[in-house]
Enzyme design. Structure first.
Site, mmCIF file in Angstrom:
data_model
loop_
_atom_site.group_PDB
_atom_site.id
_atom_site.type_symbol
_atom_site.label_atom_id
_atom_site.label_comp_id
_atom_site.label_asym_id
_atom_site.label_seq_id
_atom_site.Cartn_x
_atom_site.Cartn_y
_atom_site.Cartn_z
ATOM 1 N N CYS A 44 0.768 -1.272 -0.064
ATOM 2 C CA CYS A 44 0.126 0.072 0.173
ATOM 3 C C CYS A 44 0.904 1.271 0.084
ATOM 4 O O CYS A 44 0.607 2.312 -0.436
ATOM 5 C CB CYS A 44 -0.992 0.158 1.111
ATOM 6 S SG CYS A 44 -2.211 -1.398 0.914
ATOM 7 N N THR A 45 1.962 1.048 0.691
ATOM 8 C CA THR A 45 2.892 2.562 0.702
ATOM 9 C C THR A 45 3.375 2.580 -0.779
ATOM 10 O O THR A 45 3.584 3.705 -1.220
ATOM 11 C CB THR A 45 3.870 2.044 1.779
ATOM 12 O OG1 THR A 45 3.315 1.947 3.107
ATOM 13 C CG2 THR A 45 5.029 3.220 1.660
#
Length: 156
Positions: A44-45
């Site tokens: 997600c980062t």
């Protein structure tokens, strides 16, 4: 997952500052609406940072970028500050938009079954209609694939 040609469900969710944001506020603009599992996790980062790195390219195309997860407003604020994310992050702890966009699914990880957000991206046209739906996107290539689509290089 919602199909191309479907009217995008409207919603009201809070941004990282705790302000209410409605999808319909952006009528007249194309929208990249991406759903992701959790702030500060590796995939997600990477996905969020790829959208951030390409943010100017989206702005030049008059495209609004919105990320949604079930994380809290406070979590989104820390995530956005840590990685200097310039686009909207919306908090959906009650799964209103997540379920409306049909991205809350059964997932299997190491044999364990649980419910969670399946990483999905929608492109919504200026009239509020879904023009593209991408299920199970890859975090490292999602932003570039969307830009290619917006430039007509990658028809879905």
């Amino acid at each position: 997952m919602l199909e191309k040609g479907t009217q995008a469900p409207d919603f009201i969710l809070q941004d990282k500052e705790g302000r209410d944001v409605k999808l319909s506020d952006f009528l007249g603009h194309r929208i990249v609406l991406y759903f992701y599992p959790k702030d500060n996790t590796p995939g997600c980062t990477r996905q969020a940072c790829a959208f951030a790195q390409n943010f100017d390219a989206f702005q030049r195309r008059d495209v609004v970028v919105i990320g949604i997860s079930k994380d809290s407003v406070a979590s989104h604020q820390k995530f956005a500050e840590k990685y200097e994310l310039p686009f909207l992050l919306l908090s959906d702890p009650e799964l209103k938009a997540i379920q409306a966009y049909d991205v809350w699914k059964e997932k299997k990880l190491y044999g364990k079954v649980s419910m969670g957000v399946v990483r999905t991206t929608y492109v919504i046209d200026a009239d509020g209609t879904i023009e593209m739906a991408m299920p199970k996107v890859k975090p490292d290539t999602n932003a570039a694939e969307i830009l290619a689509y917006l430039d007509g290089e990658n028809e879905q």
